[in-house]
Design a protein around this motif. Sequence first.
Motif, short mmCIF file in Angstrom:
data_model
loop_
_atom_site.label_atom_id
_atom_site.label_comp_id
_atom_site.label_asym_id
_atom_site.label_seq_id
_atom_site.Cartn_x
_atom_site.Cartn_y
_atom_site.Cartn_z
N ARG A 39 2.14 15.84 -10.63
CA ARG A 39 1.89 14.53 -9.47
C ARG A 39 2.82 14.68 -8.20
O ARG A 39 2.32 14.19 -7.18
CB ARG A 39 2.25 13.18 -10.17
CG ARG A 39 1.50 12.06 -9.89
CD ARG A 39 1.86 10.81 -10.56
NE ARG A 39 3.00 10.49 -11.41
CZ ARG A 39 3.11 10.74 -12.51
NH1 ARG A 39 1.85 10.76 -13.24
NH2 ARG A 39 4.19 10.51 -13.26
N ALA A 58 0.73 -1.10 0.27
CA ALA A 58 0.29 -0.08 -0.05
C ALA A 58 0.78 1.21 -0.10
O ALA A 58 0.60 2.14 -0.83
CB ALA A 58 -0.95 0.04 1.03
N ARG A 59 1.99 1.12 0.82
CA ARG A 59 2.96 2.27 0.67
C ARG A 59 3.62 2.73 -0.58
O ARG A 59 3.82 3.79 -0.93
CB ARG A 59 3.92 2.25 2.05
CG ARG A 59 4.28 3.59 2.62
CD ARG A 59 4.65 3.44 3.89
NE ARG A 59 5.55 4.69 4.18
CZ ARG A 59 6.86 4.47 4.63
NH1 ARG A 59 7.45 3.54 4.43
NH2 ARG A 59 7.52 5.71 4.49
N GLN A 60 4.17 1.49 -1.07
CA GLN A 60 4.66 1.59 -2.24
C GLN A 60 3.71 2.22 -3.46
O GLN A 60 4.13 3.23 -4.13
CB GLN A 60 5.10 0.19 -3.01
CG GLN A 60 6.08 -0.27 -2.12
CD GLN A 60 6.33 -1.96 -2.44
OE1 GLN A 60 5.32 -2.53 -2.67
NE2 GLN A 60 7.72 -2.17 -2.66
N ARG A 61 2.48 1.83 -3.24
CA ARG A 61 1.32 2.61 -4.12
C ARG A 61 1.37 4.02 -4.22
O ARG A 61 1.31 4.80 -5.05
CB ARG A 61 0.15 1.98 -4.24
CG ARG A 61 -0.08 0.88 -5.11
CD ARG A 61 -1.51 0.26 -5.18
NE ARG A 61 -2.19 0.02 -3.70
CZ ARG A 61 -2.14 -1.08 -3.40
NH1 ARG A 61 -1.44 -2.06 -3.87
NH2 ARG A 61 -2.66 -1.13 -2.08
N GLN A 62 1.24 4.25 -2.81
CA GLN A 62 1.05 5.69 -2.29
C GLN A 62 2.41 6.67 -2.66
O GLN A 62 2.22 7.75 -3.13
CB GLN A 62 0.95 5.56 -0.74
CG GLN A 62 0.50 7.13 -0.18
CD GLN A 62 0.66 6.94 1.45
OE1 GLN A 62 0.83 5.80 1.84
NE2 GLN A 62 0.89 8.15 1.85
N LEU A 63 3.64 5.84 -2.68
CA LEU A 63 4.72 6.94 -2.74
C LEU A 63 5.28 6.88 -4.36
O LEU A 63 6.36 7.52 -4.53
CB LEU A 63 5.89 6.12 -1.67
CG LEU A 63 5.65 6.36 -0.22
CD1 LEU A 63 6.79 5.70 0.55
CD2 LEU A 63 5.48 7.76 0.04
N ARG A 64 5.02 5.89 -4.88
CA ARG A 64 5.64 5.51 -6.49
C ARG A 64 5.11 6.92 -7.15
O ARG A 64 3.95 7.57 -7.13
CB ARG A 64 4.76 4.47 -7.17
CG ARG A 64 5.50 3.56 -7.27
CD ARG A 64 4.98 2.29 -8.21
NE ARG A 64 3.95 2.22 -8.50
CZ ARG A 64 3.04 1.26 -7.66
NH1 ARG A 64 3.69 0.45 -7.15
NH2 ARG A 64 1.75 0.95 -8.08
N ARG A 81 6.07 9.86 -6.31
CA ARG A 81 6.09 10.91 -5.61
C ARG A 81 7.66 10.78 -4.79
O ARG A 81 8.47 11.25 -5.15
CB ARG A 81 5.08 10.98 -4.32
CG ARG A 81 3.57 11.21 -5.21
CD ARG A 81 2.56 11.31 -4.39
NE ARG A 81 1.26 11.32 -5.29
CZ ARG A 81 0.55 10.57 -5.80
NH1 ARG A 81 0.91 9.19 -5.53
NH2 ARG A 81 -0.48 10.83 -6.60
N ASP A 82 7.54 10.11 -3.78
CA ASP A 82 8.72 10.16 -2.98
C ASP A 82 9.70 8.96 -3.62
O ASP A 82 10.90 8.88 -3.14
CB ASP A 82 8.48 9.60 -1.28
CG ASP A 82 8.06 10.89 -0.78
OD1 ASP A 82 8.41 11.97 -1.06
OD2 ASP A 82 7.62 10.65 0.46
#
Length: 275
Positions: free
Chosen positions: A116, A80-86, A88-89
């Motif tokens: 983005r 979930a965090r990978q999806r959120q950060l891809r 972006r961070d």
Amino acid sequence: MLKVEHLSLQLPYYANWWRRCWAEVLRDVSLEIHPGEVHAVVGASGAGKSLLAHALLGLLPAPCRQTGRLHFQGQPLTAARQRQLRGRDLALIPQSLNALDPLVRNQRQVSWAAQRAGHTPASARDTATQALDHYQLNAGAQQAFPHQLSGGMARRVLTAMAHVSRAQLIIADEPSVGLDPQQRDRVLNALAALARGEGKAVLLITHDLRHALPIAQRVTIMRQGRCVETAPAAAFQGEGSGLNTDYAQALWQALPDNQFGNPLTSTDEQAQNVA
Ligand SMILES: Nc1ncnc2c1ncn2[C@@H]1O[C@H](COP(=O)(O)OP(=O)(O)OP(=O)(O)O)[C@@H](O)[C@H]1O
């Protein structure tokens, strides 16, 4: 910033048409990348470098079996965090030029990457133009579609997209393939500047140790899905006696222009030496 602990990965293949078996393509891979650092992952074709990058970003083909732990900025890097950060961070400069949308002009693609990352549409356009100028893509190339560019130019568009993303970790998968020596140095030096000047972490994936050493602080050598050795870039000098494994030493000593003791220089420096 990023910690990879004992990462192993299995991908399926079929024997006798129907029996599903699992091939271990990454085995017990561990490494750390710190802010302000270029960390190079070097290995021959098929060593598992791109799969490592895709595992960090959660872009692996399904189905797959993955074990081990990933941490980013002190927190577990879950799917979930990978999806959120891809995008972006976490930014990827992919190896494949197919990552560019064939129906969208180059400038607009970079502009979208900037949006983005939080830019307003107007500032995203300016940021995209500046980044594309920086990589020496003129107005004509900026307004062209990807298929109208050479491979090297398209690769610079992908690099510009990562440049504008404001990502803390940039994973650059063979960013210099297909570039002439001057453009290659430009792209590699731009990545080094992002690490040095802006405190970002850069994971540079390359099959060529010569491209990694002028800008990397640490180098991980991969072979057949395993990390053979992680060493400071300074260990690659002389006869390589600072390296712990025969494979890393052999890789270093096999470089065609290795002068044993002369640190490798960028093409710019070599050109200055000739001048
Ligand atoms: N989707 C997939 N399904 C099955 N096997 C795969 C898949 N993708 C890669 N592999 C295998 O995993 C191994 C590592 O591939 P990977 O693309 O990570 O290599 P690499 O080190 O990046 O090579 P290169 O420098 O040529 O890009 C190879 O043996 C490859 O055949």
